[in-house]
Design a protein around this motif. Structure first.
Motif, PDB file in Angstrom:
ATOM      1  N   ASP A 575       0.832  -1.205   0.000  1.00 42.16           N
ATOM      2  CA  ASP A 575       0.000   0.000   0.000  1.00 42.16           C
ATOM      3  C   ASP A 575       0.859   1.244   0.000  1.00 42.16           C
ATOM      4  O   ASP A 575       1.795   1.365   0.803  1.00 42.16           O
ATOM      5  CB  ASP A 575      -0.892   0.029   1.251  1.00 42.16           C
ATOM      6  CG  ASP A 575      -2.091  -0.891   1.123  1.00 42.16           C
ATOM      7  OD1 ASP A 575      -3.033  -0.529   0.412  1.00 42.16           O
ATOM      8  OD2 ASP A 575      -2.067  -1.968   1.745  1.00 42.16           O
ATOM      9  N   ILE A 576       0.531   2.179  -0.887  1.00 45.84           N
ATOM     10  CA  ILE A 576       1.112   3.515  -0.859  1.00 45.84           C
ATOM     11  C   ILE A 576      -0.041   4.495  -0.669  1.00 45.84           C
ATOM     12  O   ILE A 576      -1.000   4.503  -1.448  1.00 45.84           O
ATOM     13  CB  ILE A 576       1.887   3.823  -2.145  1.00 45.84           C
ATOM     14  CG1 ILE A 576       3.106   2.897  -2.247  1.00 45.84           C
ATOM     15  CG2 ILE A 576       2.328   5.284  -2.163  1.00 45.84           C
ATOM     16  CD1 ILE A 576       3.836   2.976  -3.561  1.00 45.84           C
ATOM     17  N   LEU A 577       0.039   5.253   0.401  1.00 47.76           N
ATOM     18  CA  LEU A 577      -0.976   6.254   0.695  1.00 47.76           C
ATOM     19  C   LEU A 577      -0.343   7.629   0.601  1.00 47.76           C
ATOM     20  O   LEU A 577       0.757   7.853   1.119  1.00 47.76           O
ATOM     21  CB  LEU A 577      -1.541   6.063   2.106  1.00 47.76           C
ATOM     22  CG  LEU A 577      -2.330   4.788   2.384  1.00 47.76           C
ATOM     23  CD1 LEU A 577      -2.736   4.731   3.843  1.00 47.76           C
ATOM     24  CD2 LEU A 577      -3.570   4.727   1.500  1.00 47.76           C
ATOM     25  N   ASN A 578      -1.029   8.540  -0.044  1.00 46.51           N
ATOM     26  CA  ASN A 578      -0.524   9.897  -0.175  1.00 46.51           C
ATOM     27  C   ASN A 578      -1.462  10.865   0.544  1.00 46.51           C
ATOM     28  O   ASN A 578      -2.663  10.919   0.242  1.00 46.51           O
ATOM     29  CB  ASN A 578      -0.388  10.274  -1.645  1.00 46.51           C
ATOM     30  CG  ASN A 578       0.650   9.411  -2.351  1.00 46.51           C
ATOM     31  OD1 ASN A 578       1.696   9.096  -1.767  1.00 46.51           O
ATOM     32  ND2 ASN A 578       0.371   9.010  -3.583  1.00 46.51           N
ATOM     33  N   ILE A 579      -0.897  11.554   1.541  1.00 45.82           N
ATOM     34  CA  ILE A 579      -1.665  12.559   2.266  1.00 45.82           C
ATOM     35  C   ILE A 579      -1.573  13.844   1.454  1.00 45.82           C
ATOM     36  O   ILE A 579      -0.525  14.504   1.403  1.00 45.82           O
ATOM     37  CB  ILE A 579      -1.114  12.782   3.685  1.00 45.82           C
ATOM     38  CG1 ILE A 579      -0.994  11.436   4.411  1.00 45.82           C
ATOM     39  CG2 ILE A 579      -2.003  13.744   4.456  1.00 45.82           C
ATOM     40  CD1 ILE A 579      -2.285  10.655   4.516  1.00 45.82           C
ATOM     41  N   VAL A 580      -2.664  14.199   0.790  1.00 46.49           N
ATOM     42  CA  VAL A 580      -2.662  15.346  -0.123  1.00 46.49           C
ATOM     43  C   VAL A 580      -3.383  16.502   0.581  1.00 46.49           C
ATOM     44  O   VAL A 580      -2.950  16.956   1.626  1.00 46.49           O
ATOM     45  CB  VAL A 580      -3.261  14.953  -1.485  1.00 46.49           C
ATOM     46  CG1 VAL A 580      -3.178  16.103  -2.482  1.00 46.49           C
ATOM     47  CG2 VAL A 580      -2.504  13.737  -2.046  1.00 46.49           C
ATOM     48  N   SER A 581      -4.485  16.976   0.072  1.00 43.55           N
ATOM     49  CA  SER A 581      -5.201  18.090   0.698  1.00 43.55           C
ATOM     50  C   SER A 581      -6.446  18.405  -0.108  1.00 43.55           C
ATOM     51  O   SER A 581      -6.487  18.172  -1.319  1.00 43.55           O
ATOM     52  CB  SER A 581      -4.302  19.334   0.743  1.00 43.55           C
ATOM     53  OG  SER A 581      -5.038  20.476   1.128  1.00 43.55           O
ATOM     54  N   LYS A 582      -7.416  18.974   0.548  1.00 40.77           N
ATOM     55  CA  LYS A 582      -8.585  19.450  -0.189  1.00 40.77           C
ATOM     56  C   LYS A 582      -8.182  20.550  -1.170  1.00 40.77           C
ATOM     57  O   LYS A 582      -8.856  20.820  -2.163  1.00 40.77           O
ATOM     58  CB  LYS A 582      -9.668  19.923   0.776  1.00 40.77           C
ATOM     59  CG  LYS A 582      -9.469  21.273   1.401  1.00 40.77           C
ATOM     60  CD  LYS A 582     -10.338  22.333   0.731  1.00 40.77           C
ATOM     61  CE  LYS A 582     -10.349  23.638   1.471  1.00 40.77           C
ATOM     62  NZ  LYS A 582      -9.070  24.287   1.680  1.00 40.77           N
ATOM     63  N   ASN A 583      -6.997  21.184  -0.911  1.00 41.32           N
ATOM     64  CA  ASN A 583      -6.508  22.232  -1.811  1.00 41.32           C
ATOM     65  C   ASN A 583      -6.122  21.694  -3.184  1.00 41.32           C
ATOM     66  O   ASN A 583      -5.925  22.472  -4.122  1.00 41.32           O
ATOM     67  CB  ASN A 583      -5.308  22.934  -1.181  1.00 41.32           C
ATOM     68  CG  ASN A 583      -5.712  23.821  -0.023  1.00 41.32           C
ATOM     69  OD1 ASN A 583      -6.315  24.871  -0.196  1.00 41.32           O
ATOM     70  ND2 ASN A 583      -5.414  23.362   1.193  1.00 41.32           N
ATOM     71  N   ALA A 584      -6.008  20.373  -3.307  1.00 44.95           N
ATOM     72  CA  ALA A 584      -5.746  19.786  -4.619  1.00 44.95           C
ATOM     73  C   ALA A 584      -6.956  19.929  -5.529  1.00 44.95           C
ATOM     74  O   ALA A 584      -6.846  19.850  -6.755  1.00 44.95           O
ATOM     75  CB  ALA A 584      -5.383  18.307  -4.467  1.00 44.95           C
ATOM     76  N   LEU A 585      -8.117  20.148  -4.928  1.00 45.10           N
ATOM     77  CA  LEU A 585      -9.367  20.221  -5.687  1.00 45.10           C
ATOM     78  C   LEU A 585     -10.051  21.575  -5.596  1.00 45.10           C
ATOM     79  O   LEU A 585     -10.923  21.887  -6.414  1.00 45.10           O
ATOM     80  CB  LEU A 585     -10.342  19.148  -5.170  1.00 45.10           C
ATOM     81  CG  LEU A 585      -9.877  17.693  -5.325  1.00 45.10           C
ATOM     82  CD1 LEU A 585     -10.702  16.773  -4.445  1.00 45.10           C
ATOM     83  CD2 LEU A 585      -9.974  17.277  -6.779  1.00 45.10           C
ATOM     84  N   VAL A 586      -9.699  22.350  -4.575  1.00 42.82           N
ATOM     85  CA  VAL A 586     -10.397  23.619  -4.317  1.00 42.82           C
ATOM     86  C   VAL A 586      -9.489  24.796  -4.605  1.00 42.82           C
ATOM     87  O   VAL A 586      -8.337  24.829  -4.147  1.00 42.82           O
ATOM     88  CB  VAL A 586     -10.889  23.673  -2.856  1.00 42.82           C
ATOM     89  CG1 VAL A 586     -11.517  25.035  -2.554  1.00 42.82           C
ATOM     90  CG2 VAL A 586     -11.890  22.560  -2.593  1.00 42.82           C
ATOM     91  N   SER A 587      -9.969  25.763  -5.341  1.00 43.61           N
ATOM     92  CA  SER A 587      -9.189  26.968  -5.619  1.00 43.61           C
ATOM     93  C   SER A 587      -9.422  27.989  -4.516  1.00 43.61           C
ATOM     94  O   SER A 587     -10.548  28.176  -4.042  1.00 43.61           O
ATOM     95  CB  SER A 587      -9.608  27.570  -6.961  1.00 43.61           C
ATOM     96  OG  SER A 587      -9.427  26.607  -7.989  1.00 43.61           O
ATOM     97  N   GLY A 588      -8.339  28.645  -4.114  1.00 39.30           N
ATOM     98  CA  GLY A 588      -8.458  29.661  -3.079  1.00 39.30           C
ATOM     99  C   GLY A 588      -7.393  30.724  -3.251  1.00 39.30           C
ATOM    100  O   GLY A 588      -6.429  30.550  -4.009  1.00 39.30           O
ATOM    101  N   PRO A 589      -7.537  31.848  -2.575  1.00 38.03           N
ATOM    102  CA  PRO A 589      -6.574  32.953  -2.725  1.00 38.03           C
ATOM    103  C   PRO A 589      -5.246  32.655  -2.042  1.00 38.03           C
ATOM    104  O   PRO A 589      -5.169  31.833  -1.115  1.00 38.03           O
ATOM    105  CB  PRO A 589      -7.296  34.122  -2.036  1.00 38.03           C
ATOM    106  CG  PRO A 589      -8.163  33.468  -0.996  1.00 38.03           C
ATOM    107  CD  PRO A 589      -8.625  32.178  -1.621  1.00 38.03           C
ATOM    108  N   ASN A 590      -4.189  33.293  -2.504  1.00 37.14           N
ATOM    109  CA  ASN A 590      -2.864  33.236  -1.875  1.00 37.14           C
ATOM    110  C   ASN A 590      -2.352  31.804  -1.746  1.00 37.14           C
ATOM    111  O   ASN A 590      -1.747  31.436  -0.745  1.00 37.14           O
ATOM    112  CB  ASN A 590      -2.878  33.889  -0.486  1.00 37.14           C
ATOM    113  CG  ASN A 590      -3.287  35.350  -0.540  1.00 37.14           C
ATOM    114  OD1 ASN A 590      -3.412  35.929  -1.625  1.00 37.14           O
ATOM    115  ND2 ASN A 590      -3.487  35.952   0.617  1.00 37.14           N
TER     116      ASN A 590
END
Length: 704
Positions: A575-590
């Motif tokens: 198993d390879i698990l990658n801890i990514v982020s909701k920011n991979a899918l959501v656009s936001g400022p800065n």
């Protein structure tokens, strides 16, 4: 004999400590036991047992009666506590002789020990209970010292024992531990009044005294004399094991070769269940595996039943040159697989030839001990502790062979006797009583950035579920603190630590090499190490951009790349698990640098899942959001940047993030750890390429 006169054993008795226990015979038993168990030259982990007899009131009659306290079944004298003792009415135990039906029925006596219990909170009495009960001495030590077993396993050990100790140590030929052996010990004493101990053929040593101290010193003196005799014989002979046959590699080369081959060995040893490995290149091991006598002695197997039960009938010897090229995995497997096939066939024939009508079914036919001449010893078992202890026991067996060969000729247990111990119904019952393995037992996990925050929480969850973990971090102080915490919570065999910078190729290779050396390989890799930079686009620098992509994207790629090379060596998936982020899918400022790097991590995970499926390597993603607790990411500039982007203060961030979720929940590191466990715990073993959001519900992050 004063403590300064001992060269081969440690005199640890502290008069001041013992005086505190002057009126407590059971306390003195525990004290003596712990001292004996602290010296591995006297006995192995979990090996041997100690006892004392003292008067106590019968709770039913109020009459003073003799009670025997003895180490209970499955305990270790080095760590023995009062709760680990069995307490029995000694007269009842002795009276069991009146109903004993003979050797063919001796196993039925074990259940009858329960009718002799004095302390209802007792540990279960061990099979050795009558061996102590039938002897009249107040304090008795039954140990497995290498020096004594070397004499006990020598071809003419009985003669040597009589001559060495001027007939003050008795001798009882090999007999499987049990009721009959207890009777034989008593008969030996009756026929040799005044002896100070008894040597058990191929097995171990019984010594005693009227007080705890007398028994302790008697034990030390007997073992010291055995060791002196052996070392004098070695000096006279000038060499051991027929002298050196090959030159071993230097230490660093040994470690490199061991790290390369360990995952291949582990994969082959895990054909029936997932195993954890241990490696040692102890000088005693090297002396044996590099010798002329290796091929003659190793197939003979061990003599002491404690050794044999943990190391199996014999080891597997690798017929590879110490400096063989181990980089071509397919070529390496073609050389090693036939050795494993031959071993499994040998073991099956051993079982078929020796089994009884009521024998338990054949167990795992893979070797426990693997010897690589010039490099070292590998051991594989269900968990790290068992694998490590197996290696320690085989090292003890090497010591026994060394001593026996120096004074005479080594003899091992006959195959049938060995089988009768390994497949003993009482041993099988003990195995059946053991707790069921946890869901991650036998698994090895490496979580990057595991000294704090999400990474540490994931590692703790995996350890709680039975895995061993390779803790790592860039921050050495933080890593040391995490290691100390795991030592306290899970024990020495649950983890290893290694400093790791995921942007450094040498660090990455070393981390996986340490996983192989400490545990045999890898099963679960979690890419969790990270950092965050929150700036408006005009403030982002090349340095910011490169750092984000080097750590998050390239780091994930390089860790995965090295993990795959190990997993393919094992040929057991993973198993390879990658801890990514909701920011991979959501656009936001800065968030241009961080968000785009997270998007790259997410798509890289999909690409890896597509490529690695044929290897049964699953690649999945967990997308957290706003995990603030114990996180270095949320220290300083990142928190300030996010607060600025949302027009709030840093202190208001936790509540802000919780309120914007559909569930109005604060996300904790443990929540991410639970999501990771969901992927690797066994229920999702046919799932790959998935994304699991753990963000309290952020609609914009829904995977469409």
């Amino acid at each position: 004999m004063s403590k300064t006169n001992y060269k081969h054993v440690s005199y640890l008795w502290d008069v001041a400590e013992a005086t505190k226990l002057a009126n407590d015979e059971v306390g003195l038993l525990i004290y003596r036991s712990n001292l004996l168990g602290a010296d591995l030259r006297l006995t192995n982990y979990g090996g041997g047992n100690t006892s004392c007899k003292a008067m106590a009131k019968d709770p039913l009659t109020g009459i003073e009666t003799e009670i025997m306290w003895i180490k209970g079944s499955g305990g270790d004298i080095g760590t023995l506590k009062r709760s680990g003792l069995a307490a029995l009415y000694n007269d009842r135990l002795i009276n069991l002789k009146n109903i004993y039906r003979g050797l063919e029925h001796e196993d039925e006596m074990v259940e009858l020990f329960n009718h002799c219990i004095y302390d209802l909170n007792s540990k279960a009495p061990s099979i050795d209970t009558p061996l102590h009960g039938f002897l009249p001495f107040k304090h008795i030590d039954h140990l497995h010292p290498d020096a004594a077993i070397a004499i006990a396993a020598a071809k003419d050990g009985k003669r040597i024992t009589a001559e060495l100790f001027d007939n003050t140590i008795g001798w009882v030929d090999w007999r499987k531990p049990g009721f009959e052996l207890g009777l034989e010990l008593k008969a030996c004493l009756d026929n040799n009044p005044g002896i100070r101990g008894i040597m058990l053929g191929s097995h171990g040593l019984f010594t005693w005294g009227d007080t705890a101290y007398e028994s302790y010193v008697n034990t030390l003196e007997v073992v010291e004399k055995c060791a002196e005799y052996i070392e004098e014989s070695v000096r006279k002979n000038g060499s051991v094991f027929g002298g050196k046959k090959i030159e071993g590699l230097e230490e660093q080369q040994r470690k490199e070769q061991a790290a390369k081959i360990a995952p291949v060995l582990r994969g082959l040893c895990s054909s029936e269940r997932s195993m954890i490995g241990h490696f040692t290149d102890d000088t005693r091991v090297l002396e044996f595996i590099n010798s002329n006598d290796l091929d003659r002695l190793a197939p003979m197997g061990t003599s002491c039943p404690d050794h044999f039960l943990r190391t199996k009938i014999s080891p597997l010897i690798l017929n590879l040159k110490p400096d063989a090229d181990l980089n071509n995995v397919e070529e390496l497997r073609s050389q090693i697989e036939p050795l494993f096939e031959a071993y499994r066939k040998m073991y099956a024939e051993y079982y078929t030839t020796c089994k009884h009508p009521n024998s338990p079914a054949i167990r795992d036919s893979n070797p426990v001990i693997i010897l690589y001449p010039g490099v070292g010893l590998f051991s594989f078992s269900k968990d790290k502790q068992t694998a490590r202890v197996a290696a320690e026991f085989y090292t003890n067996a090497i010591n026994v062979m060394r001593g026996a060969e120096a004074i005479s000729e080594y003899t091992s247990l006959p195959r049938q006797e060995a089988f009768n111990i390994e497949y003993w119904l009482l041993e099988e019952a003990k195995l059946q009583r053991m707790p069921k393995p946890k869901s991650l037992s036998g698994k090895i996990a490496l979580v990057t950035g595991s000294a704090g925050g999400i990474g540490k929480a994931i590692s703790r969850k995996f350890a709680e579920e039975g895995a061993v973990v390779v803790l790592n971090d860039l921050d050495q102080d933080r890593l040391a603190a995490a290691g100390a915490q795991f030592l306290k919570e899970f024990g020495r065999d649950s983890y290893a630590t290694v400093q790791l910078n995921v942007t450094e190729g040498a660090d990455i290779k070393n981390a996986f090499a340490q996983a192989a050396l400490n545990f045999g390989g890898i099963d679960i890799v979690v890419n969790c190490a990270g950092l965050s930079i929150s700036k408006p686009i005009e403030e982002h620098t090349d340095k910011d951009w490169d750092l984000l992509y080097d750590v998050l994207v390239k780091g994930q790629f390089k860790i995965t790349q090295e993990a795959v090379s190990i997993l393919r060596k094992q040929k057991r998936g993973g198993d390879i698990l990658n801890i990514v982020s909701k920011n991979a899918l959501v656009s936001g400022p800065n968030n241009a640098g961080y968000g785009s790097a997270k998007a790259a991590q997410l798509h890289l995970s999909r690409l890896n899942a597509a490529e690695l499926g044929p290897d049964k390597i699953r690649v999945n993603v967990v997308n957290p959001d706003a995990v603030i607790a114990d996180s270095k990411i949320w220290e300083g500039a990142w928190a300030e940047g996010r607060a600025k982007a949302y027009g709030i203060t840093v202190a208001e961030l936790p509540a802000f993030y919780a309120k914007r979720t559909l569930l109005n929940e604060t996300i904790l590191p443990e929540d991410i750890a639970n999501a990771c466990y969901a992927f690797v715990g066994g229920l999702l073993s046919k799932s790959t390429g998935n994304v699991l959001n753990v963000d309290g519900g952020v609609a914009m992050a829904f995977v469409r």
